[in-house]
Design an enzyme around this catalytic site. Structure first.
Site, mmCIF file in Angstrom:
data_model
loop_
_atom_site.group_PDB
_atom_site.id
_atom_site.type_symbol
_atom_site.label_atom_id
_atom_site.label_comp_id
_atom_site.label_asym_id
_atom_site.label_seq_id
_atom_site.Cartn_x
_atom_site.Cartn_y
_atom_site.Cartn_z
ATOM 1 N N THR A 71 5.557 -2.022 6.765
ATOM 2 C CA THR A 71 5.563 -3.071 7.604
ATOM 3 C C THR A 71 6.905 -3.055 8.722
ATOM 4 O OG1 THR A 71 4.894 -4.981 5.962
ATOM 5 C CG2 THR A 71 6.204 -5.486 8.109
ATOM 6 N N ASN A 150 -7.043 -1.061 4.243
ATOM 7 C CA ASN A 150 -6.466 -1.532 2.804
ATOM 8 C C ASN A 150 -7.668 -2.221 2.127
ATOM 9 O OD1 ASN A 150 -5.682 -2.845 5.042
ATOM 10 N ND2 ASN A 150 -5.117 -4.390 3.974
ATOM 11 N N SER A 198 4.356 4.130 2.963
ATOM 12 C CA SER A 198 4.942 3.207 2.239
ATOM 13 C C SER A 198 5.163 3.806 0.676
ATOM 14 C CB SER A 198 4.400 1.725 2.322
ATOM 15 O OG SER A 198 5.181 1.068 1.250
ATOM 16 N N HIS A 200 5.574 2.338 -2.223
ATOM 17 C CA HIS A 200 4.863 1.485 -3.298
ATOM 18 C C HIS A 200 3.445 1.548 -3.414
ATOM 19 C CE1 HIS A 200 3.288 -2.510 -1.687
ATOM 20 N NE2 HIS A 200 4.076 -2.100 -0.526
ATOM 21 N N CYS A 325 -2.505 -8.676 0.751
ATOM 22 C CA CYS A 325 -1.437 -8.709 1.719
ATOM 23 C C CYS A 325 -1.399 -10.011 2.549
ATOM 24 C CB CYS A 325 -1.332 -7.534 2.547
ATOM 25 S SG CYS A 325 -1.429 -5.972 1.868
HETATM 26 C C1 LIG Z 1 0.818 -2.243 2.167
HETATM 27 C C2 LIG Z 1 0.251 -2.162 3.702
HETATM 28 C C3 LIG Z 1 1.195 -2.340 4.651
HETATM 29 C C4 LIG Z 1 2.661 -2.828 4.683
HETATM 30 O O1 LIG Z 1 3.506 -2.088 3.728
HETATM 31 P P1 LIG Z 1 4.580 -2.553 2.997
HETATM 32 O O2 LIG Z 1 5.416 -1.380 2.631
HETATM 33 O O3 LIG Z 1 4.318 -3.489 1.898
HETATM 34 O O4 LIG Z 1 5.497 -3.396 4.022
HETATM 35 C C5 LIG Z 1 0.918 -1.918 6.059
HETATM 36 N N1 LIG Z 1 -0.386 -1.358 6.427
HETATM 37 C C6 LIG Z 1 -1.163 -1.209 5.265
HETATM 38 C C7 LIG Z 1 -2.565 -0.513 5.760
HETATM 39 C C8 LIG Z 1 -0.939 -1.473 3.968
HETATM 40 O O5 LIG Z 1 -1.833 -1.404 3.091
#
Ligand SMILES: *Cc1c(COP(=O)(O)O)cnc(C)c1O
Length: 379
Positions: A71, A150, A198, A200, A325
């Site tokens: 994010t 996603n 990211s 996680h 999300c």
């Molecule tokens: C999870 C996700 C985000 C946000 O990432 P965070 O690290 O949780 O803020 C942004 N873009 C996509 C495609 C995601 O799957």
């Protein structure tokens, strides 16, 4: 309990946790402390992680900065480019199926004078390259198109987008949060100038991520969005999250190792799941079958309400409706809506996302669990 919501978040790999542990209490130094070994040791961990992230995406370590996640990465890329390239123009091209981290940031920039083109997608979830090229204007500064979606796992034609961006001397930012660590991506061959990932989503900890910023051909710059101290070469101030960064680095190198084999394994499990479920009534796959990540299955069970299926199984199976999300808002998936799904397909859409710890046994159980609900829930 079976976990099939890896696109929402992944568990930390035990090796990642082990790599992080020393940096909480023994090696707790501030990576910016230059005057003693506490700082040097922390800094070494950060620089090793930077190399590990860079290797995963084909970058050099000078091109990687650490963030709090995607994010923040999306915010920094979009706002940072918009502010720094204002002399060249104010036009951004993105796509309707982007994550809210990109869409909400674009909306914010529109209030600050940006003009944004939101490219539509076809029924398979893909943008049109002709429409993309036709949307470019002299004042276009940035194309922001995600690597893989996603909700559906659909992979955009990134290499071709990169080539179009280069031809027109427009920067290309890709939100690769879902693709990084899972697809063999390379910022050179893909022609990407900025990329967010990211930890996680790739078996690392929450609250840490990275932004790739190209240094050569062209050299990209950004206006920092967090000031104070000049960390990360001035792009992102704030004391570095050393344990998190060490975990992100380890997570990246674990993903690099067996990527091909893991893709095969997950594709075979995903196909097994789909074969088991597609025979049971009015069910279809959402998203391109040719260009889709191997571990994602977004299915529409027409005649079933997805929420009811999910709550009926929520003590045995963790999966999600639309996008986890954005499930704070109860609105129907903006991604599936953009693909033109009818109401019954939207209502019955369920996302299964598999990952490193998914087993064949779990897939077999999932098929049985879901099938057992289908007749019961039919409206
Ligand atoms: C999870 C996700 C985000 C946000 O990432 P965070 O690290 O949780 O803020 C942004 N873009 C996509 C495609 C995601 O799957």
């Amino acid at each position: 309990m079976i976990y099939l919501d890896y696109n929402a978040t992944t568990p930390c790999d035990p090796e990642v946790v082990a790599a992080m542990l020393p940096y909480f209490s023994q090696k707790f130094g501030n990576a910016a402390s230059k005057t003693h070994p506490y700082g040097w040791i922390a800094d070494e961990a950060v620089e090793q992680a930077r190399r590990q992230v860079a290797r995963l995406i084909g970058a050099t370590e000078q091109e990687v900065i650490f963030t709090s996640g995607s994010t923040e990465g999306c915010n920094l890329a979009l706002k940072g480019v918009f502010e720094l390239y204002a002399v060249k123009g104010n036009h951004i091209i993105t796509c309707v199926t982007e994550h809210k981290a990109v869409l909400d940031t674009c909306q914010h920039l529109e209030q600050r004078g940006a003009t944004v083109t939101y490219l539509p997608v076809d029924a398979a979830g893909l943008i049109s390259l002709e429409e993309l090229e036709a949307a470019i204007r002299p004042e276009t500064i940035l194309i922001a198109v995600m690597y893989a979606n996603n909700e559906t796992g659909v992979i955009q034609p990134v290499k071709a987008i990169g080539a179009i961006a280069k031809k027109h001397k427009v920067l290309f930012f890709s939100d690769a949060t879902q693709a990084a660590g899972k697809l063999p991506l390379d910022v050179q061959t893909d022609g990407i100038d900025l990329l967010a990932l990211s930890a996680h989503k790739l078996y690392g900890p929450k609250g840490v991520g990275a932004l790739y910023i190209r240094r050569k051909g062209p050299r990209v710059s950004l206006k920092a969005q967090i000031d104070g101290g000049g960390h990360e070469r001035g792009f992102r101030s704030g004391t570095l999250n050393v344990p998190g960064i060490a975990g992100l680095g380890k997570a990246c190198s674990l993903c690099s190792e067996g990527m091909e084999a893991e893709q095969q394994r997950l594709r075979s499990l995903r196909d097994q799941l789909e074969q088991g479920l597609l025979q049971s009534g009015d069910v279809s796959v959402n998203g391109s079958l040719q260009s889709r990540m191997p571990h994602v299955s977004n299915l529409s069970f027409r005649g079933i309400k997805a929420e009811r299926m999910i709550s009926a199984l929520n003590s045995e199976l963790a999966f999600s409706v639309g996008s986890a999300c954005t499930s704070a808002s109860k609105a129907p998936s903006h991604v599936l809506e953009a693909m033109g799904l009818d109401q019954a397909s939207l209502d019955g859409a369920i996302r299964f996302s598999l990952g490193r710890f998914t087993t064949a046994e779990e897939i077999a159980q999932t098929i049985n669990l879901v099938r057992a609900q289908l007749d019961r829930l039919k409206y």
